[in-house]
Design a protein around this motif. Structure first.
Motif, PDB file in Angstrom:
ATOM      1  N   HIS A 279      43.696  31.844  34.762  1.00  0.00           N
ATOM      2  CA  HIS A 279      42.700  32.346  35.604  1.00  0.00           C
ATOM      3  C   HIS A 279      41.143  32.416  34.854  1.00  0.00           C
ATOM      4  O   HIS A 279      41.217  32.751  33.731  1.00  0.00           O
ATOM      5  CB  HIS A 279      42.870  33.708  36.014  1.00  0.00           C
ATOM      6  CG  HIS A 279      41.992  34.231  37.164  1.00  0.00           C
ATOM      7  ND1 HIS A 279      40.426  34.485  36.998  1.00  0.00           N
ATOM      8  CD2 HIS A 279      42.259  34.183  38.555  1.00  0.00           C
ATOM      9  CE1 HIS A 279      40.252  34.837  38.158  1.00  0.00           C
ATOM     10  NE2 HIS A 279      41.270  34.699  39.308  1.00  0.00           N
ATOM     11  N   PRO A 280      40.212  31.543  35.430  1.00  0.00           N
ATOM     12  CA  PRO A 280      38.799  31.319  34.511  1.00  0.00           C
ATOM     13  C   PRO A 280      38.444  32.775  34.271  1.00  0.00           C
ATOM     14  O   PRO A 280      37.574  32.830  33.477  1.00  0.00           O
ATOM     15  CB  PRO A 280      38.117  30.718  35.707  1.00  0.00           C
ATOM     16  CG  PRO A 280      38.661  31.095  37.024  1.00  0.00           C
ATOM     17  CD  PRO A 280      40.281  31.087  36.875  1.00  0.00           C
ATOM     18  N   ARG A 281      38.560  33.893  35.004  1.00  0.00           N
ATOM     19  CA  ARG A 281      38.139  35.351  34.311  1.00  0.00           C
ATOM     20  C   ARG A 281      38.896  36.027  33.256  1.00  0.00           C
ATOM     21  O   ARG A 281      38.786  37.127  33.073  1.00  0.00           O
ATOM     22  CB  ARG A 281      37.933  36.146  35.626  1.00  0.00           C
ATOM     23  CG  ARG A 281      36.780  35.391  36.553  1.00  0.00           C
ATOM     24  CD  ARG A 281      36.009  36.466  37.329  1.00  0.00           C
ATOM     25  NE  ARG A 281      35.422  37.564  36.815  1.00  0.00           N
ATOM     26  CZ  ARG A 281      34.361  37.580  35.838  1.00  0.00           C
ATOM     27  NH1 ARG A 281      33.850  36.428  35.834  1.00  0.00           N
ATOM     28  NH2 ARG A 281      34.117  38.518  35.273  1.00  0.00           N
ATOM     29  N   VAL A 282      40.065  35.388  32.976  1.00  0.00           N
ATOM     30  CA  VAL A 282      40.840  35.975  32.033  1.00  0.00           C
ATOM     31  C   VAL A 282      40.795  35.265  30.720  1.00  0.00           C
ATOM     32  O   VAL A 282      40.902  34.255  30.480  1.00  0.00           O
ATOM     33  CB  VAL A 282      42.309  35.842  32.552  1.00  0.00           C
ATOM     34  CG1 VAL A 282      43.399  36.634  31.455  1.00  0.00           C
ATOM     35  CG2 VAL A 282      42.542  36.995  33.973  1.00  0.00           C
ATOM     36  N   LYS A 316      37.508  38.798  30.846  1.00  0.00           N
ATOM     37  CA  LYS A 316      36.219  38.233  30.088  1.00  0.00           C
ATOM     38  C   LYS A 316      35.195  39.268  30.270  1.00  0.00           C
ATOM     39  O   LYS A 316      35.151  39.981  31.339  1.00  0.00           O
ATOM     40  CB  LYS A 316      35.720  36.927  30.600  1.00  0.00           C
ATOM     41  CG  LYS A 316      36.813  35.822  30.299  1.00  0.00           C
ATOM     42  CD  LYS A 316      36.346  34.545  30.544  1.00  0.00           C
ATOM     43  CE  LYS A 316      37.165  33.439  30.020  1.00  0.00           C
ATOM     44  NZ  LYS A 316      37.269  32.211  31.001  1.00  0.00           N
ATOM     45  N   ASP A 317      34.258  39.533  29.408  1.00  0.00           N
ATOM     46  CA  ASP A 317      33.119  40.450  29.648  1.00  0.00           C
ATOM     47  C   ASP A 317      33.457  41.799  29.407  1.00  0.00           C
ATOM     48  O   ASP A 317      32.540  42.742  30.234  1.00  0.00           O
ATOM     49  CB  ASP A 317      32.405  39.923  30.917  1.00  0.00           C
ATOM     50  CG  ASP A 317      31.847  38.515  30.878  1.00  0.00           C
ATOM     51  OD1 ASP A 317      31.626  37.999  30.139  1.00  0.00           O
ATOM     52  OD2 ASP A 317      32.011  38.031  32.220  1.00  0.00           O
ATOM     53  N   GLY A 318      34.656  42.279  28.795  1.00  0.00           N
ATOM     54  CA  GLY A 318      34.670  43.608  28.520  1.00  0.00           C
ATOM     55  C   GLY A 318      34.919  44.675  29.627  1.00  0.00           C
ATOM     56  O   GLY A 318      35.554  44.244  30.726  1.00  0.00           O
ATOM     57  N   ALA A 319      34.659  45.764  29.163  1.00  0.00           N
ATOM     58  CA  ALA A 319      35.151  47.096  29.979  1.00  0.00           C
ATOM     59  C   ALA A 319      34.506  47.020  31.351  1.00  0.00           C
ATOM     60  O   ALA A 319      35.179  47.171  32.283  1.00  0.00           O
ATOM     61  CB  ALA A 319      34.858  48.298  29.162  1.00  0.00           C
ATOM     62  N   PRO A 320      33.022  46.443  31.387  1.00  0.00           N
ATOM     63  CA  PRO A 320      32.709  46.862  32.892  1.00  0.00           C
ATOM     64  C   PRO A 320      33.370  45.820  33.924  1.00  0.00           C
ATOM     65  O   PRO A 320      33.707  45.957  34.997  1.00  0.00           O
ATOM     66  CB  PRO A 320      31.165  46.137  32.912  1.00  0.00           C
ATOM     67  CG  PRO A 320      30.825  46.612  31.363  1.00  0.00           C
ATOM     68  CD  PRO A 320      31.827  46.366  30.875  1.00  0.00           C
ATOM     69  N   ALA A 321      33.640  44.566  33.462  1.00  0.00           N
ATOM     70  CA  ALA A 321      34.510  43.592  34.141  1.00  0.00           C
ATOM     71  C   ALA A 321      35.808  44.124  34.537  1.00  0.00           C
ATOM     72  O   ALA A 321      36.508  43.863  35.728  1.00  0.00           O
ATOM     73  CB  ALA A 321      34.392  42.352  33.491  1.00  0.00           C
ATOM     74  N   ALA A 322      36.470  44.697  33.459  1.00  0.00           N
ATOM     75  CA  ALA A 322      38.020  44.995  33.543  1.00  0.00           C
ATOM     76  C   ALA A 322      37.910  46.088  34.420  1.00  0.00           C
ATOM     77  O   ALA A 322      38.792  46.199  35.330  1.00  0.00           O
ATOM     78  CB  ALA A 322      38.601  45.481  32.466  1.00  0.00           C
ATOM     79  N   LEU A 323      37.035  47.047  34.483  1.00  0.00           N
ATOM     80  CA  LEU A 323      36.973  48.351  35.486  1.00  0.00           C
ATOM     81  C   LEU A 323      36.672  47.977  36.958  1.00  0.00           C
ATOM     82  O   LEU A 323      37.276  48.477  37.945  1.00  0.00           O
ATOM     83  CB  LEU A 323      35.954  49.340  34.954  1.00  0.00           C
ATOM     84  CG  LEU A 323      36.568  49.981  33.632  1.00  0.00           C
ATOM     85  CD1 LEU A 323      35.430  51.005  33.137  1.00  0.00           C
ATOM     86  CD2 LEU A 323      37.542  51.278  34.082  1.00  0.00           C
ATOM     87  N   GLU A 359      38.292  46.310  24.981  1.00  0.00           N
ATOM     88  CA  GLU A 359      37.775  46.847  26.158  1.00  0.00           C
ATOM     89  C   GLU A 359      38.016  46.286  27.481  1.00  0.00           C
ATOM     90  O   GLU A 359      37.987  46.998  28.381  1.00  0.00           O
ATOM     91  CB  GLU A 359      36.051  47.026  25.897  1.00  0.00           C
ATOM     92  CG  GLU A 359      35.806  47.748  24.901  1.00  0.00           C
ATOM     93  CD  GLU A 359      34.405  48.147  24.836  1.00  0.00           C
ATOM     94  OE1 GLU A 359      33.542  47.886  25.466  1.00  0.00           O
ATOM     95  OE2 GLU A 359      33.961  48.839  23.654  1.00  0.00           O
ATOM     96  N   GLY A 360      38.147  45.164  27.405  1.00  0.00           N
ATOM     97  CA  GLY A 360      38.563  44.276  28.670  1.00  0.00           C
ATOM     98  C   GLY A 360      40.082  44.464  29.158  1.00  0.00           C
ATOM     99  O   GLY A 360      40.455  43.829  30.047  1.00  0.00           O
ATOM    100  N   GLY A 379      44.028  38.177  42.731  1.00  0.00           N
ATOM    101  CA  GLY A 379      42.869  37.021  42.536  1.00  0.00           C
ATOM    102  C   GLY A 379      41.840  37.563  43.597  1.00  0.00           C
ATOM    103  O   GLY A 379      40.706  37.210  42.937  1.00  0.00           O
ATOM    104  N   GLN A 380      41.768  38.311  44.586  1.00  0.00           N
ATOM    105  CA  GLN A 380      40.448  38.841  45.015  1.00  0.00           C
ATOM    106  C   GLN A 380      39.931  39.955  44.395  1.00  0.00           C
ATOM    107  O   GLN A 380      38.737  40.018  44.258  1.00  0.00           O
ATOM    108  CB  GLN A 380      40.832  39.306  46.603  1.00  0.00           C
ATOM    109  CG  GLN A 380      41.924  40.634  46.601  1.00  0.00           C
ATOM    110  CD  GLN A 380      41.103  42.194  46.399  1.00  0.00           C
ATOM    111  OE1 GLN A 380      40.074  42.282  46.532  1.00  0.00           O
ATOM    112  NE2 GLN A 380      42.013  43.113  45.849  1.00  0.00           N
ATOM    113  N   ALA A 381      40.549  40.452  43.420  1.00  0.00           N
ATOM    114  CA  ALA A 381      40.146  41.635  42.514  1.00  0.00           C
ATOM    115  C   ALA A 381      39.445  41.102  41.379  1.00  0.00           C
ATOM    116  O   ALA A 381      38.181  41.517  40.994  1.00  0.00           O
ATOM    117  CB  ALA A 381      41.063  42.738  41.879  1.00  0.00           C
ATOM    118  N   LEU A 382      39.965  40.018  41.008  1.00  0.00           N
ATOM    119  CA  LEU A 382      39.159  39.215  39.695  1.00  0.00           C
ATOM    120  C   LEU A 382      38.011  38.215  40.059  1.00  0.00           C
ATOM    121  O   LEU A 382      37.150  38.049  39.609  1.00  0.00           O
ATOM    122  CB  LEU A 382      40.179  38.461  38.860  1.00  0.00           C
ATOM    123  CG  LEU A 382      41.185  39.057  37.922  1.00  0.00           C
ATOM    124  CD1 LEU A 382      42.337  38.246  37.751  1.00  0.00           C
ATOM    125  CD2 LEU A 382      40.485  39.496  36.690  1.00  0.00           C
TER     126      LEU A 382
END
Ligand code: PLP
Length: 384
Positions: A279-282, A316-323, A359-360, A379-382
């Motif tokens: 996944h590109p966001r992982v 990717k992009d740490g806590a804000p993106a993961a949350l 953090e992510g 998929g929809q969440a990421l």
């Protein structure tokens, strides 16, 4: 209640049949709940049923679960406790003030936090070691000669795989015992005693019960006559950390399907790990079932039929993106714990910010749902 002696059966059969335990008084194919706290004696003052006097020491429902767990683990004996942490504490309470213990670093944070505090209070020397580094673990055993070494495999939430045989050899050579927290594997995937562990520990709250509705812990041992096992039993009997009959009955019911559930959860986790890896966001996926995981070859030798329900991935992009991703999940519950039939997600850095968790990092406990539905939700969440 009758219990037939079954030998040579496979784990799924032992679990499904609750090791042959039925109810003779009704003919029921499931055992009853025994809420009695005290048991009658005859005119000769001998207990009417051998071994049943008072429920702090004698719990018929507890014994039923213990019989099944001992069979599943290939253990000489087993004991259940009112939580996983009560089982952890039962082991550590056997140590003396002058003892040294070796504990794997970066395991379940609750275990680490409690052990650190307990060892400080008791004057026990605690050394933490990265146990997936077998040579570091072996050197620590040679130099420190610990009375006890504690491992957890695969570890929560880092998914490190520990070589149980190598650790057992190392600690035995220096005169100590090996205890393995096998909560994330269950005996369906790994029977740690067959790899040399002296005691196996479980948070039975997790996959052993599997329905997020019982808090329980368990220990199983290689040698029921070992001084440590006698000390744990004596402490449980007198200090009273016992599982209630209703919880024990529910746990036994949950365990009847443990093989099916763990197999399905492992298949689903493998499917999700493979999906997330591309996944590109992982940024990274931590799952021993992936061929590029550092513990994959060892896990192939040590785990049979799958790699368990637990996986972690770093957004990717740490806590804000993961949350943000966790917050958008529709199907997967945002809740702690693992091993239940329903999938759960947790942002571990929010829970244990000072333990080095990225953090992510999102930890997933993968349930038994349809894998396509889970992939669609992730998929929809990421954001695809
Ligand atoms: N060991 C592991 C690996 C765990 O994940 C947990 C709980 O999350 C425990 C032990 C503690 O078990 P319990 O919550 O049943 O006390």
């Amino acid at each position: 209640m009758s219990s037939k002696r079954l030998t040579g059966l496979h784990p799924s059969t032992i679990a499904a049949q609750a090791a042959g335990q039925t109810d003779d008084s009704s003919g029921g194919v499931v055992p009853p709940i025994h809420p009695a706290t005290t048991f009658a004696r005859g005119e000769d003052y001998v207990p009417l049923v051998d071994g049943n006097v008072y429920s702090r020491s004698h719990s018929p429902n507890g014994r039923m679960v213990e019989a099944v767990l001992a069979e599943l683990e290939g253990a000489a004996d087993a004991m259940v406790f009112p939580s996983g942490m009560a089982a952890v504490a039962a082991v550590f309470r056997t140590l003396r003030a002058s003892d040294t213990v070796l504990v794997q670093s970066q395991i379940y944070w609750g275990t680490t936090a409690w052990i650190r505090d307990f060892c400080t209070r008791r004057g026990i020397t605690l050394i933490e070691v990265e146990a997936s580094d077998t040579s570091a673990f072996t050197t620590a055993c040679e130099t420190l000669k610990p009375a006890l070494a504690w491992i957890e495999t695969p570890s929560n939430p880092w998914l490190r795989v520990i070589d149980i045989s190598a650790c057992a050899q190392a600690v035995h050579a220096s005169g100590g015992l090996l205890v393995a927290d096998m909560t994330t594997s269950t005996p369906v995937l790994t029977r740690a005693i067959s790899f040399g562990a002296d005691i196996v520990m479980h948070s039975a709250t997790k996959a052993l019960n599997g329905h997020s509705d019982v808090l329980a812990g368990a220990l199983a041992c290689r040698d029921a006559d070992a001084p440590i096992w006698r000390a744990i039993r004596a402490d449980r009997d007198m200090a009273g950390a016992v599982l209630g009959p209703f919880e024990a009955w529910l746990l036994l019911r949950g365990m009847r399907t443990v093989s099916l559930r763990v197999e399905r959860m492992s298949q689903n986790a493998q499917t999700l790990a493979t999906y997330l890896k591309d996944h590109p966001r992982v940024e990274a996926v931590l799952y021993p079932g992936l061929s590029d995981h550092p513990g994959h070859a060892l896990a192939m030798r040590q785990m049979q039929g799958g790699f368990g329900p637990l996986l972690s991935f770093i957004v990717k992009d740490g806590a804000p993106a993961a949350l943000n991703a966790a917050g958008r999940l529709q199907l997967v519950h945002r809740a702690t714990s693992l091993g239940g039939v329903e999938s759960l997600v947790e942002h571990r850095h929010s829970i244990e910010p000072h333990t080095g968790i990225p953090e992510g990092l999102l930890r997933l406990s993968v349930g038994i749902e349809d894998p396509g539905d889970l992939i669609e939700d992730l998929g929809q969440a990421l954001g695809q």
